[in-house]
Design a protein around this motif. Structure first.
Motif, mmCIF file in Angstrom:
data_model
loop_
_atom_site.group_PDB
_atom_site.id
_atom_site.type_symbol
_atom_site.label_atom_id
_atom_site.label_comp_id
_atom_site.label_asym_id
_atom_site.label_seq_id
_atom_site.Cartn_x
_atom_site.Cartn_y
_atom_site.Cartn_z
ATOM 1 N N ALA A 40 -49.717 36.538 94.770
ATOM 2 C CA ALA A 40 -49.131 37.748 94.279
ATOM 3 C C ALA A 40 -47.856 37.668 95.824
ATOM 4 C CB ALA A 40 -50.079 38.337 94.698
ATOM 5 N N THR A 41 -48.463 36.975 96.757
ATOM 6 C CA THR A 41 -46.845 36.787 98.057
ATOM 7 C C THR A 41 -46.038 36.526 97.671
ATOM 8 O OG1 THR A 41 -49.159 36.190 99.479
ATOM 9 C CG2 THR A 41 -46.706 35.932 100.111
ATOM 10 N N GLN A 42 -46.048 36.055 96.419
ATOM 11 C CA GLN A 42 -44.607 35.269 95.787
ATOM 12 C C GLN A 42 -43.945 36.682 94.840
ATOM 13 O OE1 GLN A 42 -42.794 32.880 97.277
ATOM 14 N NE2 GLN A 42 -40.990 33.328 95.399
ATOM 15 N N ARG A 43 -44.578 37.489 94.558
ATOM 16 C CA ARG A 43 -44.385 38.428 93.065
ATOM 17 C C ARG A 43 -44.020 39.665 93.793
ATOM 18 N NH1 ARG A 43 -48.525 37.702 90.933
ATOM 19 N NH2 ARG A 43 -50.024 39.845 91.330
ATOM 20 N N LEU A 235 -45.487 40.398 104.632
ATOM 21 C CA LEU A 235 -46.680 40.242 105.849
ATOM 22 C C LEU A 235 -48.164 41.611 105.370
ATOM 23 C CD1 LEU A 235 -45.342 42.886 108.401
ATOM 24 C CD2 LEU A 235 -44.254 42.207 106.221
ATOM 25 N N PRO A 236 -48.420 41.324 105.426
ATOM 26 C CA PRO A 236 -49.888 41.716 105.336
ATOM 27 C C PRO A 236 -49.771 43.172 105.590
ATOM 28 C CG PRO A 236 -50.879 40.692 106.935
ATOM 29 C CD PRO A 236 -49.372 39.863 106.606
ATOM 30 N N THR A 237 -49.484 44.580 105.385
ATOM 31 C CA THR A 237 -49.613 45.674 105.821
ATOM 32 C C THR A 237 -50.290 46.815 105.678
ATOM 33 O OG1 THR A 237 -48.309 46.398 104.111
ATOM 34 C CG2 THR A 237 -46.906 45.618 105.782
ATOM 35 N N VAL A 238 -50.322 48.053 105.980
ATOM 36 C CA VAL A 238 -51.215 49.433 105.575
ATOM 37 C C VAL A 238 -50.746 50.163 105.968
ATOM 38 C CG1 VAL A 238 -53.146 50.397 106.748
ATOM 39 C CG2 VAL A 238 -53.102 48.168 107.643
ATOM 40 N N SER A 239 -50.860 50.548 104.568
ATOM 41 C CA SER A 239 -50.000 51.527 103.828
ATOM 42 C C SER A 239 -49.683 53.255 104.575
ATOM 43 C CB SER A 239 -50.148 52.350 102.059
ATOM 44 O OG SER A 239 -51.266 52.385 102.427
ATOM 45 N N ALA A 261 -41.985 46.490 98.740
ATOM 46 C CA ALA A 261 -43.148 46.053 97.258
ATOM 47 C C ALA A 261 -43.904 44.932 97.843
ATOM 48 C CB ALA A 261 -42.413 45.322 96.761
ATOM 49 N N GLY A 262 -45.770 46.550 97.851
ATOM 50 C CA GLY A 262 -46.704 45.807 97.959
ATOM 51 C C GLY A 262 -47.831 46.403 97.157
ATOM 52 N N ILE A 263 -48.403 44.873 97.120
ATOM 53 C CA ILE A 263 -49.782 45.222 95.617
ATOM 54 C C ILE A 263 -51.327 45.542 96.919
ATOM 55 C CG2 ILE A 263 -49.211 42.435 96.128
ATOM 56 C CD1 ILE A 263 -51.192 43.183 93.497
ATOM 57 N N ALA A 264 -51.803 45.779 96.166
ATOM 58 C CA ALA A 264 -53.031 46.399 96.999
ATOM 59 C C ALA A 264 -53.888 44.998 97.605
ATOM 60 C CB ALA A 264 -54.667 47.485 96.605
ATOM 61 N N GLU A 265 -54.415 45.215 98.487
ATOM 62 C CA GLU A 265 -55.069 43.825 99.396
ATOM 63 C C GLU A 265 -56.727 43.407 98.164
ATOM 64 O OE1 GLU A 265 -55.588 41.070 100.809
ATOM 65 O OE2 GLU A 265 -54.299 41.469 102.905
ATOM 66 N N ASN A 266 -57.634 44.975 97.602
ATOM 67 C CA ASN A 266 -58.157 45.287 96.959
ATOM 68 C C ASN A 266 -58.040 44.897 96.073
ATOM 69 O OD1 ASN A 266 -60.504 46.640 97.422
ATOM 70 N ND2 ASN A 266 -60.107 47.780 95.257
ATOM 71 N N SER A 267 -57.177 44.475 95.086
ATOM 72 C CA SER A 267 -56.897 44.511 93.623
ATOM 73 C C SER A 267 -56.931 43.105 93.719
ATOM 74 C CB SER A 267 -55.130 44.476 93.145
ATOM 75 O OG SER A 267 -54.613 44.250 94.079
ATOM 76 N N LEU A 268 -56.968 42.423 94.837
ATOM 77 C CA LEU A 268 -56.951 40.769 94.494
ATOM 78 C C LEU A 268 -58.651 40.507 95.201
ATOM 79 C CD1 LEU A 268 -53.897 39.240 96.341
ATOM 80 C CD2 LEU A 268 -54.390 39.317 93.671
ATOM 81 N N VAL A 269 -58.892 41.486 95.873
ATOM 82 C CA VAL A 269 -60.583 40.851 96.838
ATOM 83 C C VAL A 269 -61.823 41.839 95.455
ATOM 84 C CG1 VAL A 269 -62.391 41.740 98.321
ATOM 85 C CG2 VAL A 269 -59.808 41.310 98.881
ATOM 86 N N ALA A 270 -61.567 42.476 94.968
ATOM 87 C CA ALA A 270 -62.348 43.199 94.055
ATOM 88 C C ALA A 270 -62.373 42.040 92.593
ATOM 89 C CB ALA A 270 -61.745 44.489 93.280
ATOM 90 N N PRO A 271 -61.728 41.302 92.709
ATOM 91 C CA PRO A 271 -61.378 40.203 90.950
ATOM 92 C C PRO A 271 -62.658 38.936 92.008
ATOM 93 C CG PRO A 271 -59.266 40.596 90.768
ATOM 94 C CD PRO A 271 -60.178 41.327 91.286
ATOM 95 N N LEU A 272 -62.677 38.855 93.317
ATOM 96 C CA LEU A 272 -62.897 37.422 94.567
ATOM 97 C C LEU A 272 -64.817 38.063 94.245
ATOM 98 C CD1 LEU A 272 -63.464 35.785 95.587
ATOM 99 C CD2 LEU A 272 -62.705 36.892 97.953
ATOM 100 N N TRP A 273 -64.672 39.148 94.483
ATOM 101 C CA TRP A 273 -66.379 39.857 94.954
ATOM 102 C C TRP A 273 -66.759 39.707 93.485
ATOM 103 C CZ3 TRP A 273 -68.571 38.697 98.791
ATOM 104 C CH2 TRP A 273 -68.018 39.370 100.321
#
Length: 503
Positions: A40-43, A235-239, A261-273
Protein backbone atom coordinates in the motif's frame (compact mmCIF):
# COMPACT_ATOMS: atom_id res chain seq x y z
CA UNK A 1 5.84 -32.34 42.78
CA UNK A 2 2.60 -34.32 42.38
CA UNK A 3 2.34 -36.53 39.30
CA UNK A 4 -0.02 -35.17 36.64
CA UNK A 5 -3.10 -37.18 35.87
CA UNK A 6 -3.56 -38.77 32.47
CA UNK A 7 -6.31 -36.31 31.31
CA UNK A 8 -4.11 -33.37 32.28
CA UNK A 9 -1.12 -34.84 30.45
CA UNK A 10 -3.15 -35.49 27.29
CA UNK A 11 -4.67 -32.01 27.49
CA UNK A 12 -1.18 -30.51 27.78
CA UNK A 13 -0.10 -32.62 24.80
CA UNK A 14 -2.99 -31.30 22.70
CA UNK A 15 -2.40 -27.73 23.87
CA UNK A 16 1.34 -28.04 23.26
CA UNK A 17 0.61 -29.19 19.72
CA UNK A 18 -2.17 -26.75 18.84
CA UNK A 19 -0.94 -23.54 20.46
CA UNK A 20 2.29 -23.37 18.40
CA UNK A 21 0.19 -23.88 15.26
CA UNK A 22 -2.14 -21.07 16.32
CA UNK A 23 0.83 -18.81 17.07
CA UNK A 24 2.31 -19.74 13.67
CA UNK A 25 -0.98 -18.86 11.95
CA UNK A 26 -1.10 -15.52 13.78
CA UNK A 27 2.47 -14.89 12.66
CA UNK A 28 1.48 -15.54 9.04
CA UNK A 29 -1.45 -13.10 9.40
CA UNK A 30 0.86 -10.39 10.73
CA UNK A 31 3.39 -11.14 7.99
CA UNK A 32 0.68 -10.73 5.35
CA UNK A 33 -0.41 -7.49 7.03
CA UNK A 34 3.13 -6.11 6.90
CA UNK A 35 3.43 -7.15 3.27
CA UNK A 36 0.08 -5.52 2.39
CA UNK A 37 1.15 -2.38 4.23
CA UNK A 38 4.39 -2.20 2.27
CA UNK A 39 2.48 -2.75 -0.97
CA UNK A 40 0.00 0.00 0.00
CA UNK A 41 2.88 2.38 0.78
CA UNK A 42 4.34 1.75 -2.64
CA UNK A 43 0.92 2.03 -4.30
CA UNK A 44 0.08 5.48 -2.83
CA UNK A 45 3.38 6.89 -4.10
CA UNK A 46 2.87 5.36 -7.55
CA UNK A 47 -0.67 6.79 -7.65
CA UNK A 48 0.61 10.26 -6.72
CA UNK A 49 3.28 10.02 -9.43
CA UNK A 50 0.72 8.93 -12.00
CA UNK A 51 -1.58 11.86 -11.21
CA UNK A 52 1.38 14.27 -11.28
CA UNK A 53 2.28 13.04 -14.78
CA UNK A 54 -1.31 13.59 -15.91
CA UNK A 55 -1.34 17.03 -14.30
CA UNK A 56 1.94 18.02 -15.93
CA UNK A 57 0.70 16.80 -19.30
CA UNK A 58 -2.50 18.83 -18.97
CA UNK A 59 -0.65 21.95 -17.86
CA UNK A 60 1.80 21.59 -20.76
CA UNK A 61 -1.16 21.27 -23.13
CA UNK A 62 -2.64 24.47 -21.73
CA UNK A 63 0.72 26.19 -21.90
CA UNK A 64 1.26 25.07 -25.47
CA UNK A 65 -2.18 26.36 -26.50
CA UNK A 66 -1.47 29.75 -24.92
CA UNK A 67 1.93 29.93 -26.59
CA UNK A 68 0.23 29.36 -29.95
CA UNK A 69 -2.21 32.21 -29.14
CA UNK A 70 0.74 34.40 -28.12
CA UNK A 71 2.25 33.97 -31.60
CA UNK A 72 -0.84 35.14 -33.51
CA UNK A 73 -0.46 38.41 -35.41
CA UNK A 74 -3.82 39.69 -34.23
CA UNK A 75 -2.60 39.63 -30.64
CA UNK A 76 0.84 41.00 -31.44
CA UNK A 77 -0.79 43.86 -33.37
CA UNK A 78 -3.39 44.39 -30.63
CA UNK A 79 -6.23 43.53 -33.02
CA UNK A 80 -8.36 42.10 -30.20
CA UNK A 81 -11.50 41.74 -32.32
CA UNK A 82 -9.82 39.22 -34.57
CA UNK A 83 -8.02 37.67 -31.60
CA UNK A 84 -11.37 37.00 -29.90
CA UNK A 85 -12.33 34.55 -32.64
CA UNK A 86 -8.97 32.75 -32.31
CA UNK A 87 -9.24 32.59 -28.50
CA UNK A 88 -12.75 31.16 -28.73
CA UNK A 89 -11.39 28.13 -30.57
CA UNK A 90 -8.94 27.53 -27.71
CA UNK A 91 -11.65 27.96 -25.04
CA UNK A 92 -14.09 25.56 -26.69
CA UNK A 93 -12.14 22.58 -25.37
CA UNK A 94 -12.53 23.74 -21.74
CA UNK A 95 -16.14 24.87 -21.64
CA UNK A 96 -17.72 28.15 -20.61
CA UNK A 97 -15.81 28.50 -17.33
CA UNK A 98 -12.41 28.93 -18.97
CA UNK A 99 -11.25 32.55 -19.22
CA UNK A 100 -8.44 34.13 -21.26
CA UNK A 101 -7.11 37.51 -20.23
CA UNK A 102 -4.47 39.74 -21.78
CA UNK A 103 -2.79 42.36 -19.60
CA UNK A 104 0.10 44.79 -19.85
CA UNK A 105 2.99 45.15 -17.41
CA UNK A 106 0.87 47.31 -15.07
CA UNK A 107 -1.84 44.69 -14.90
CA UNK A 108 -4.37 46.64 -16.97
CA UNK A 109 -6.58 44.21 -18.89
CA UNK A 110 -6.41 44.75 -22.64
CA UNK A 111 -8.57 41.73 -23.46
CA UNK A 112 -11.05 39.42 -21.70
CA UNK A 113 -12.84 36.47 -23.23
CA UNK A 114 -15.81 37.31 -20.98
CA UNK A 115 -16.61 40.75 -22.45
CA UNK A 116 -15.43 43.08 -25.22
CA UNK A 117 -15.85 46.04 -22.86
CA UNK A 118 -12.31 46.10 -21.51
CA UNK A 119 -12.71 49.60 -20.14
CA UNK A 120 -14.96 48.34 -17.35
CA UNK A 121 -12.63 45.48 -16.36
CA UNK A 122 -10.68 45.81 -13.13
CA UNK A 123 -6.88 45.53 -13.18
CA UNK A 124 -5.25 42.19 -12.52
CA UNK A 125 -5.15 41.49 -8.77
CA UNK A 126 -2.29 38.99 -9.03
CA UNK A 127 0.35 41.47 -10.17
CA UNK A 128 3.19 39.40 -8.70
CA UNK A 129 2.92 36.69 -11.30
CA UNK A 130 2.42 39.27 -14.09
CA UNK A 131 5.69 40.93 -13.12
CA UNK A 132 7.38 37.52 -13.02
CA UNK A 133 6.25 36.76 -16.60
CA UNK A 134 7.67 40.08 -17.83
CA UNK A 135 10.88 39.53 -15.86
CA UNK A 136 11.58 35.89 -16.78
CA UNK A 137 9.97 35.85 -20.27
CA UNK A 138 8.88 32.26 -19.31
CA UNK A 139 5.48 30.65 -18.66
CA UNK A 140 4.36 30.84 -15.02
CA UNK A 141 1.78 28.99 -12.94
CA UNK A 142 -0.03 30.70 -10.12
CA UNK A 143 -1.11 29.51 -6.72
CA UNK A 144 -4.77 29.46 -5.78
CA UNK A 145 -6.17 33.00 -5.43
CA UNK A 146 -9.48 34.86 -5.64
CA UNK A 147 -10.16 36.07 -9.19
CA UNK A 148 -11.82 39.46 -9.55
CA UNK A 149 -13.37 38.58 -12.88
CA UNK A 150 -14.73 35.13 -11.98
CA UNK A 151 -15.38 36.08 -8.37
CA UNK A 152 -14.12 32.69 -7.18
CA UNK A 153 -10.93 30.82 -6.35
CA UNK A 154 -8.86 30.19 -9.48
CA UNK A 155 -5.41 29.25 -10.74
CA UNK A 156 -3.84 30.66 -13.89
CA UNK A 157 -1.36 29.75 -16.57
CA UNK A 158 0.59 32.83 -17.69
CA UNK A 159 2.54 33.08 -20.98
CA UNK A 160 4.44 36.10 -22.31
CA UNK A 161 3.51 37.71 -25.67
CA UNK A 162 6.77 38.79 -27.30
CA UNK A 163 7.13 41.27 -30.19
CA UNK A 164 10.44 42.46 -31.50
CA UNK A 165 12.26 40.79 -28.60
CA UNK A 166 10.23 42.60 -25.95
CA UNK A 167 7.43 41.30 -23.76
CA UNK A 168 4.33 43.13 -24.95
CA UNK A 169 1.59 41.41 -22.99
CA UNK A 170 0.93 38.66 -20.49
CA UNK A 171 -1.70 36.26 -21.76
CA UNK A 172 -3.40 34.41 -18.89
CA UNK A 173 -5.72 31.42 -18.87
CA UNK A 174 -7.72 30.36 -15.82
CA UNK A 175 -9.01 26.84 -16.47
CA UNK A 176 -12.11 25.54 -14.71
CA UNK A 177 -11.18 24.01 -11.36
CA UNK A 178 -13.37 21.08 -12.39
CA UNK A 179 -10.62 20.02 -14.83
CA UNK A 180 -8.35 19.12 -11.89
CA UNK A 181 -11.20 17.76 -9.83
CA UNK A 182 -12.23 15.37 -12.60
CA UNK A 183 -8.61 14.28 -13.00
CA UNK A 184 -8.25 13.04 -9.43
CA UNK A 185 -11.76 11.60 -9.23
CA UNK A 186 -10.94 9.35 -12.19
CA UNK A 187 -7.77 8.17 -10.46
CA UNK A 188 -9.43 7.47 -7.10
CA UNK A 189 -9.49 3.67 -6.64
CA UNK A 190 -12.20 3.46 -3.95
CA UNK A 191 -13.73 5.27 -0.99
CA UNK A 192 -10.72 4.53 1.22
CA UNK A 193 -8.53 6.90 -0.81
CA UNK A 194 -7.90 10.61 -0.25
CA UNK A 195 -6.29 12.50 -3.18
CA UNK A 196 -5.34 16.18 -3.30
CA UNK A 197 -3.60 18.66 -5.57
CA UNK A 198 -1.89 21.45 -3.64
CA UNK A 199 -0.53 24.70 -5.03
CA UNK A 200 2.94 26.02 -4.24
CA UNK A 201 1.73 27.26 -0.83
CA UNK A 202 0.30 23.86 0.20
CA UNK A 203 -3.34 24.92 -0.35
CA UNK A 204 -5.91 22.50 -1.77
CA UNK A 205 -7.02 23.39 -5.30
CA UNK A 206 -8.63 19.97 -5.97
CA UNK A 207 -9.49 17.18 -3.55
CA UNK A 208 -11.53 14.04 -2.95
CA UNK A 209 -13.41 13.54 -0.71
CA UNK A 210 -15.27 16.72 0.41
CA UNK A 211 -14.00 19.12 -2.28
CA UNK A 212 -16.52 21.86 -1.41
CA UNK A 213 -15.40 21.95 2.23
CA UNK A 214 -11.65 21.59 1.69
CA UNK A 215 -10.68 23.50 -1.48
CA UNK A 216 -8.89 26.64 -0.35
CA UNK A 217 -7.75 25.01 2.92
CA UNK A 218 -4.14 24.31 3.73
CA UNK A 219 -2.91 20.72 3.94
CA UNK A 220 -3.21 18.93 7.28
CA UNK A 221 -0.34 19.74 9.71
CA UNK A 222 1.12 16.21 9.50
CA UNK A 223 1.50 16.56 5.73
CA UNK A 224 2.14 20.30 5.37
CA UNK A 225 5.46 20.28 7.22
CA UNK A 226 6.89 17.44 5.11
CA UNK A 227 5.78 18.89 1.78
CA UNK A 228 8.38 21.65 2.00
CA UNK A 229 11.19 19.47 3.31
CA UNK A 230 11.20 16.86 0.56
CA UNK A 231 9.97 16.76 -3.00
CA UNK A 232 8.71 13.18 -2.69
CA UNK A 233 8.02 10.85 0.24
CA UNK A 234 5.62 8.43 1.92
CA UNK A 235 4.57 8.86 5.53
CA UNK A 236 1.67 8.32 7.95
CA UNK A 237 -0.60 11.37 8.14
CA UNK A 238 -3.99 12.45 9.48
CA UNK A 239 -6.43 13.94 6.97
CA UNK A 240 -8.48 17.10 7.44
CA UNK A 241 -11.37 14.80 8.44
CA UNK A 242 -9.23 13.19 11.15
CA UNK A 243 -8.71 9.90 9.28
CA UNK A 244 -5.35 8.13 9.69
CA UNK A 245 -3.73 7.67 6.27
CA UNK A 246 -0.68 6.20 4.62
CA UNK A 247 0.21 9.07 2.28
CA UNK A 248 2.56 9.47 -0.65
CA UNK A 249 3.25 12.88 -2.23
CA UNK A 250 5.34 14.21 -5.11
CA UNK A 251 6.00 17.75 -6.31
CA UNK A 252 5.80 18.83 -9.94
CA UNK A 253 8.92 20.52 -11.29
CA UNK A 254 6.81 22.21 -13.96
CA UNK A 255 4.21 23.96 -11.80
CA UNK A 256 5.61 23.64 -8.26
CA UNK A 257 2.31 22.06 -7.26
CA UNK A 258 2.17 18.89 -5.14
CA UNK A 259 0.02 15.79 -5.66
CA UNK A 260 -0.75 13.66 -2.58
CA UNK A 261 -2.54 10.31 -2.43
CA UNK A 262 -3.39 8.48 0.77
CA UNK A 263 -5.16 5.26 1.76
CA UNK A 264 -6.96 4.85 5.08
CA UNK A 265 -5.06 2.86 7.69
CA UNK A 266 -8.34 1.27 8.69
CA UNK A 267 -8.66 -0.37 5.28
CA UNK A 268 -5.51 -2.36 6.13
CA UNK A 269 -6.11 -2.87 9.86
CA UNK A 270 -9.70 -4.07 9.49
CA UNK A 271 -8.69 -7.13 7.38
CA UNK A 272 -5.94 -7.80 9.92
CA UNK A 273 -8.42 -7.96 12.82
CA UNK A 274 -10.81 -9.98 10.69
CA UNK A 275 -8.08 -12.50 9.87
CA UNK A 276 -7.00 -12.64 13.51
CA UNK A 277 -10.58 -13.24 14.60
CA UNK A 278 -11.03 -16.03 12.04
CA UNK A 279 -7.71 -17.58 13.08
CA UNK A 280 -8.66 -17.36 16.76
CA UNK A 281 -12.08 -18.94 16.17
CA UNK A 282 -10.72 -21.77 14.03
CA UNK A 283 -7.81 -22.34 16.43
CA UNK A 284 -10.17 -22.30 19.41
CA UNK A 285 -12.53 -24.79 17.76
CA UNK A 286 -9.67 -27.11 16.85
CA UNK A 287 -8.26 -26.79 20.37
CA UNK A 288 -11.61 -27.61 21.94
CA UNK A 289 -12.10 -30.57 19.59
CA UNK A 290 -8.59 -31.78 20.44
CA UNK A 291 -9.22 -31.40 24.15
CA UNK A 292 -12.51 -33.27 23.75
CA UNK A 293 -10.74 -36.15 22.04
CA UNK A 294 -8.03 -36.03 24.72
CA UNK A 295 -10.60 -36.31 27.51
CA UNK A 296 -12.38 -39.13 25.71
CA UNK A 297 -9.10 -40.94 25.08
CA UNK A 298 -8.06 -40.42 28.69
CA UNK A 299 -11.37 -41.89 29.84
CA UNK A 300 -10.89 -44.93 27.59
CA UNK A 301 -7.30 -45.40 28.74
CA UNK A 302 -8.34 -44.96 32.37
CA UNK A 303 -10.95 -47.69 31.96
CA UNK A 304 -8.33 -49.95 30.39
CA UNK A 305 -5.87 -49.20 33.20
CA UNK A 306 -8.56 -49.88 35.76
CA UNK A 307 -9.28 -53.25 34.12
CA UNK A 308 -5.53 -53.92 33.93
CA UNK A 309 -5.10 -53.09 37.62
CA UNK A 310 -8.03 -55.34 38.45
CA UNK A 311 -6.45 -58.22 36.54
CA UNK A 312 -3.07 -57.59 38.21
CA UNK A 313 -4.71 -57.58 41.64
CA UNK A 314 -6.52 -60.81 40.82
CA UNK A 315 -3.24 -62.35 39.62
CA UNK A 316 -1.45 -61.19 42.78
CA UNK A 317 -4.22 -62.60 44.93
CA UNK A 318 -4.00 -65.96 43.20
CA UNK A 319 -0.18 -66.03 43.38
CA UNK A 320 -0.26 -65.24 47.08
CA UNK A 321 -2.86 -67.96 47.60
CA UNK A 322 -0.62 -70.33 45.65
CA UNK A 323 2.39 -69.42 47.77
CA UNK A 324 0.33 -69.90 50.93
CA UNK A 325 -0.75 -73.33 49.69
CA UNK A 326 2.87 -74.16 48.86
CA UNK A 327 3.93 -73.10 52.34
CA UNK A 328 1.19 -75.27 53.86
CA UNK A 329 2.17 -78.25 51.69
CA UNK A 330 5.83 -77.71 52.58
CA UNK A 331 4.99 -77.65 56.27
CA UNK A 332 3.13 -80.94 55.95
CA UNK A 333 5.84 -82.45 53.71
CA UNK A 334 8.79 -81.34 55.89
CA UNK A 335 7.13 -82.24 59.20
CA UNK A 336 9.79 -84.86 59.79
CA UNK A 337 12.60 -82.61 58.50
CA UNK A 338 14.84 -80.59 60.73
CA UNK A 339 14.01 -77.02 61.74
CA UNK A 340 16.97 -75.75 59.71
CA UNK A 341 15.75 -77.35 56.50
CA UNK A 342 12.24 -75.98 56.98
CA UNK A 343 13.60 -72.48 57.58
CA UNK A 344 15.72 -72.72 54.43
CA UNK A 345 12.77 -73.64 52.28
CA UNK A 346 10.47 -71.07 53.90
CA UNK A 347 13.16 -68.42 53.47
CA UNK A 348 13.47 -69.19 49.78
CA UNK A 349 9.71 -69.11 49.46
CA UNK A 350 9.69 -65.79 51.31
CA UNK A 351 12.28 -64.35 48.94
CA UNK A 352 10.10 -65.36 46.01
CA UNK A 353 7.12 -63.69 47.71
CA UNK A 354 9.10 -60.47 48.34
CA UNK A 355 10.19 -60.36 44.70
CA UNK A 356 6.60 -60.91 43.69
CA UNK A 357 5.48 -58.06 45.99
CA UNK A 358 8.05 -55.74 44.45
CA UNK A 359 6.91 -56.56 40.92
CA UNK A 360 3.28 -56.18 41.97
CA UNK A 361 4.04 -52.68 43.24
CA UNK A 362 5.49 -51.81 39.83
CA UNK A 363 2.59 -53.55 38.05
CA UNK A 364 4.95 -56.19 36.59
CA UNK A 365 6.79 -53.59 34.54
CA UNK A 366 10.13 -54.73 35.95
CA UNK A 367 12.15 -53.31 38.83
CA UNK A 368 15.39 -51.55 39.53
CA UNK A 369 18.29 -53.67 40.79
CA UNK A 370 18.76 -51.37 43.79
CA UNK A 371 15.12 -51.97 44.83
CA UNK A 372 15.49 -55.75 44.45
CA UNK A 373 18.63 -55.80 46.61
CA UNK A 374 17.05 -53.58 49.26
CA UNK A 375 13.97 -55.84 49.47
CA UNK A 376 16.01 -59.01 49.81
CA UNK A 377 18.45 -57.58 52.36
CA UNK A 378 15.84 -55.75 54.40
CA UNK A 379 15.75 -58.42 57.17
CA UNK A 380 19.54 -58.10 57.51
CA UNK A 381 19.74 -54.33 57.52
CA UNK A 382 18.86 -53.88 61.18
CA UNK A 383 20.24 -51.03 63.23
CA UNK A 384 23.20 -53.14 64.28
CA UNK A 385 24.08 -54.36 60.77
CA UNK A 386 22.94 -51.55 58.46
CA UNK A 387 26.44 -50.10 58.21
CA UNK A 388 27.98 -53.51 57.62
CA UNK A 389 26.35 -53.99 54.22
CA UNK A 390 27.62 -51.62 51.52
CA UNK A 391 26.30 -51.43 47.97
CA UNK A 392 27.89 -49.77 44.93
CA UNK A 393 26.71 -49.69 41.35
CA UNK A 394 24.73 -47.82 38.68
CA UNK A 395 20.98 -47.83 38.19
CA UNK A 396 20.00 -51.02 36.34
CA UNK A 397 16.38 -51.67 35.27
CA UNK A 398 15.46 -55.37 35.32
CA UNK A 399 12.82 -57.37 33.54
CA UNK A 400 10.30 -59.24 35.74
CA UNK A 401 11.96 -62.64 35.08
CA UNK A 402 15.42 -61.33 35.87
CA UNK A 403 14.18 -59.63 39.04
CA UNK A 404 12.68 -62.90 40.32
CA UNK A 405 15.80 -64.98 39.66
CA UNK A 406 18.19 -62.44 41.16
CA UNK A 407 15.96 -62.19 44.24
CA UNK A 408 16.34 -65.92 44.79
CA UNK A 409 20.14 -65.79 44.32
CA UNK A 410 20.59 -62.80 46.64
CA UNK A 411 18.43 -64.50 49.25
CA UNK A 412 20.74 -67.55 49.19
CA UNK A 413 23.84 -65.36 49.54
CA UNK A 414 22.35 -63.35 52.42
CA UNK A 415 21.09 -66.48 54.20
CA UNK A 416 24.51 -68.17 54.00
CA UNK A 417 26.21 -64.99 55.23
CA UNK A 418 23.83 -64.73 58.19
CA UNK A 419 24.29 -68.37 59.19
CA UNK A 420 27.92 -69.09 58.43
CA UNK A 421 29.61 -66.00 57.05
CA UNK A 422 30.24 -62.30 57.64
CA UNK A 423 26.77 -61.51 59.06
CA UNK A 424 26.94 -64.32 61.63
CA UNK A 425 29.08 -62.26 64.04
CA UNK A 426 29.30 -58.62 65.12
CA UNK A 427 32.30 -57.55 63.04
CA UNK A 428 31.83 -58.99 59.56
CA UNK A 429 30.96 -56.86 56.50
CA UNK A 430 29.43 -57.51 53.10
CA UNK A 431 30.22 -55.46 50.00
CA UNK A 432 27.98 -55.83 46.97
CA UNK A 433 29.28 -54.29 43.72
CA UNK A 434 27.69 -54.45 40.32
CA UNK A 435 28.49 -53.08 36.90
CA UNK A 436 27.34 -53.30 33.29
CA UNK A 437 29.71 -54.95 30.83
CA UNK A 438 29.41 -53.75 27.25
CA UNK A 439 30.73 -56.94 25.72
CA UNK A 440 29.31 -58.86 22.81
CA UNK A 441 26.00 -58.19 21.11
CA UNK A 442 24.12 -57.62 24.38
CA UNK A 443 25.19 -55.92 27.63
CA UNK A 444 25.80 -58.06 30.70
CA UNK A 445 25.37 -57.48 34.40
CA UNK A 446 28.12 -58.58 36.77
CA UNK A 447 27.56 -58.73 40.55
CA UNK A 448 30.29 -59.43 43.10
CA UNK A 449 29.29 -60.33 46.67
CA UNK A 450 32.35 -60.06 48.94
CA UNK A 451 32.37 -61.01 52.60
CA UNK A 452 35.05 -60.04 55.14
CA UNK A 453 35.55 -60.11 58.90
CA UNK A 454 33.50 -63.24 59.49
CA UNK A 455 34.56 -66.65 60.83
CA UNK A 456 37.48 -68.39 59.18
CA UNK A 457 36.32 -69.93 55.91
CA UNK A 458 37.16 -73.44 54.79
CA UNK A 459 36.02 -74.91 51.50
CA UNK A 460 33.26 -77.52 52.00
CA UNK A 461 33.85 -81.06 50.93
CA UNK A 462 30.46 -81.18 49.20
CA UNK A 463 28.59 -78.35 47.52
CA UNK A 464 25.34 -77.57 49.29
CA UNK A 465 21.97 -77.02 47.70
CA UNK A 466 22.33 -73.22 47.93
CA UNK A 467 25.59 -73.16 45.99
CA UNK A 468 24.17 -75.47 43.34
CA UNK A 469 20.99 -73.29 43.13
CA UNK A 470 23.10 -70.20 42.50
CA UNK A 471 25.26 -71.83 39.83
CA UNK A 472 22.38 -73.52 37.96
CA UNK A 473 20.12 -70.48 38.08
CA UNK A 474 22.86 -68.27 36.71
CA UNK A 475 23.56 -70.71 33.90
CA UNK A 476 20.06 -71.85 32.98
CA UNK A 477 17.89 -68.82 33.73
CA UNK A 478 20.23 -65.83 33.51
CA UNK A 479 22.21 -66.91 30.47
CA UNK A 480 25.46 -66.33 32.38
CA UNK A 481 27.48 -68.02 35.08
CA UNK A 482 28.13 -67.93 38.84
CA UNK A 483 31.25 -68.77 40.76
CA UNK A 484 31.77 -69.21 44.51
CA UNK A 485 35.26 -68.66 45.93
CA UNK A 486 35.81 -69.82 49.51
CA UNK A 487 38.68 -67.54 50.48
CA UNK A 488 40.05 -67.65 54.04
CA UNK A 489 38.92 -64.09 54.85
CA UNK A 490 35.45 -64.58 53.39
CA UNK A 491 33.26 -66.01 50.61
CA UNK A 492 33.16 -64.23 47.24
CA UNK A 493 30.22 -64.79 44.86
CA UNK A 494 30.53 -63.60 41.27
CA UNK A 495 27.36 -63.70 39.15
CA UNK A 496 27.11 -62.61 35.49
CA UNK A 497 23.84 -62.36 33.62
CA UNK A 498 22.67 -61.35 30.16
CA UNK A 499 20.92 -58.06 30.84
CA UNK A 500 17.22 -57.75 30.10
CA UNK A 501 15.75 -54.30 30.70
CA UNK A 502 12.43 -53.64 32.30
CA UNK A 503 11.11 -52.28 29.03
Amino acid sequence: MPKLTLPVRLALLVAGTMLPLIVFAVGIVFHNYQRDRQAATQRVLETARSIRLLLDAEMQRMTGGLQVLALTNSLRNSEFGNFRRVAAGFLDQYGKDGVVLVADRAGRQAFSSLTPDTASLPPRNNLGIVEKVFATRQPQYSNLFFGEVKQQLIVTVEVPVIRDGEVLYDISFSPPIEVFQAMIEKQRLNQDWTISIFDGDGVNLARVPNPQATIGQRASPTLFAEMFRRSEATLPTVSLEGVALITGFTRSRLTGWTVAAGIAENSLVAPLWRSLAITAVIGGVLLMVGLGFAVRMATTIARGEKLHDLLIEELNHRVKNTLAILQSIATQTFRSASRTEREKFEGRLGALAEAHNLLSTDKWQGSDLQDVISRVLRPYLLSSTSERVRMFGPRVPLSPRLALVLSMLLHEMATNAAKYGALSNDTGTVTLDWEILEEGPAPKLRMIWTEAGGPQVTAPVQRGFGSRLIERSARDQLGGEATVDFLPHGVVYTVTSTLETGD
